[in-house]
Design a protein around this motif. Sequence first.
Motif, PDB file in Angstrom:
ATOM      1  N   THR A 197      51.370 -13.663  59.909  1.00  5.58           N
ATOM      2  CA  THR A 197      50.843 -12.928  61.048  1.00  5.58           C
ATOM      3  C   THR A 197      51.926 -12.829  62.114  1.00  5.58           C
ATOM      4  O   THR A 197      52.593 -13.811  62.420  1.00  5.58           O
ATOM      5  N   ALA A 243      50.574 -14.913  53.222  1.00  7.30           N
ATOM      6  CA  ALA A 243      50.288 -14.155  54.440  1.00  7.30           C
ATOM      7  C   ALA A 243      51.151 -14.625  55.602  1.00  7.30           C
ATOM      8  O   ALA A 243      51.449 -15.811  55.724  1.00  7.30           O
ATOM      9  N   GLU A 300      51.456  -9.349  54.102  1.00  6.54           N
ATOM     10  CA  GLU A 300      51.496 -10.159  52.894  1.00  6.54           C
ATOM     11  C   GLU A 300      52.910 -10.030  52.333  1.00  6.54           C
ATOM     12  O   GLU A 300      53.452  -8.926  52.251  1.00  6.54           O
ATOM     13  N   VAL A 308      48.493  -7.786  67.209  1.00  4.33           N
ATOM     14  CA  VAL A 308      48.564  -8.773  66.133  1.00  4.33           C
ATOM     15  C   VAL A 308      48.500  -8.013  64.816  1.00  4.33           C
ATOM     16  O   VAL A 308      47.604  -7.204  64.595  1.00  4.33           O
ATOM     17  N   ARG A 309      49.487  -8.287  63.956  1.00  3.47           N
ATOM     18  CA  ARG A 309      49.536  -7.610  62.653  1.00  3.47           C
ATOM     19  C   ARG A 309      49.612  -8.649  61.549  1.00  3.47           C
ATOM     20  O   ARG A 309      50.275  -9.666  61.686  1.00  3.47           O
ATOM     21  N   HIS A 310      48.931  -8.346  60.454  1.00  7.46           N
ATOM     22  CA  HIS A 310      48.862  -9.248  59.313  1.00  7.46           C
ATOM     23  C   HIS A 310      49.603  -8.610  58.134  1.00  7.46           C
ATOM     24  O   HIS A 310      49.332  -7.465  57.770  1.00  7.46           O
ATOM     25  N   SER A 312      52.728 -11.473  66.072  1.00  7.27           N
ATOM     26  CA  SER A 312      52.180 -11.042  67.362  1.00  7.27           C
ATOM     27  C   SER A 312      53.317 -10.526  68.226  1.00  7.27           C
ATOM     28  O   SER A 312      54.334 -11.196  68.385  1.00  7.27           O
ATOM     29  N   GLU A 340      51.163  -4.347  54.121  1.00  9.72           N
ATOM     30  CA  GLU A 340      50.209  -4.381  55.221  1.00  9.72           C
ATOM     31  C   GLU A 340      48.991  -3.585  54.772  1.00  9.72           C
ATOM     32  O   GLU A 340      49.118  -2.426  54.372  1.00  9.72           O
ATOM     33  N   ASN A 341      47.827  -4.224  54.813  1.00  9.65           N
ATOM     34  CA  ASN A 341      46.592  -3.598  54.331  1.00  9.65           C
ATOM     35  C   ASN A 341      46.742  -3.092  52.896  1.00  9.65           C
ATOM     36  O   ASN A 341      46.258  -2.022  52.548  1.00  9.65           O
TER      37      ASN A 341
END
Length: 90
Positions: free
Chosen positions: A7, A5, A18, A14-16, A9, A36-37
């Motif tokens: 992250t 992961a 993988e 803020v986006r996460h 900013s 993403e998601n």
Amino acid sequence: MENYAITISKDEEVRHFEIGEYMHHVEDKCKYRVYENGAYVASFTPDDHDFLQICQNPGQVDEEILHLLADKIETHHPHGINDNIRRLKL
């Protein structure tokens, strides 16, 4: 190798993501896939100097976000990709 992961900013957003790495990289294929998601949104490939370049962007991710991602992947990479950056900063 397992995905990891990251992250990002930017401003107040803020986006996460993988990151999946493909160890048996073929030169004309992307080496790092970004999710993403759970959805594939982008990929990167190293250039001749091991700096990551945008390979594909099917998720239409903002280019500034992609550059921040590339920087984080380069510094996070468990195999020490892009030792050139470390040498330049010394």
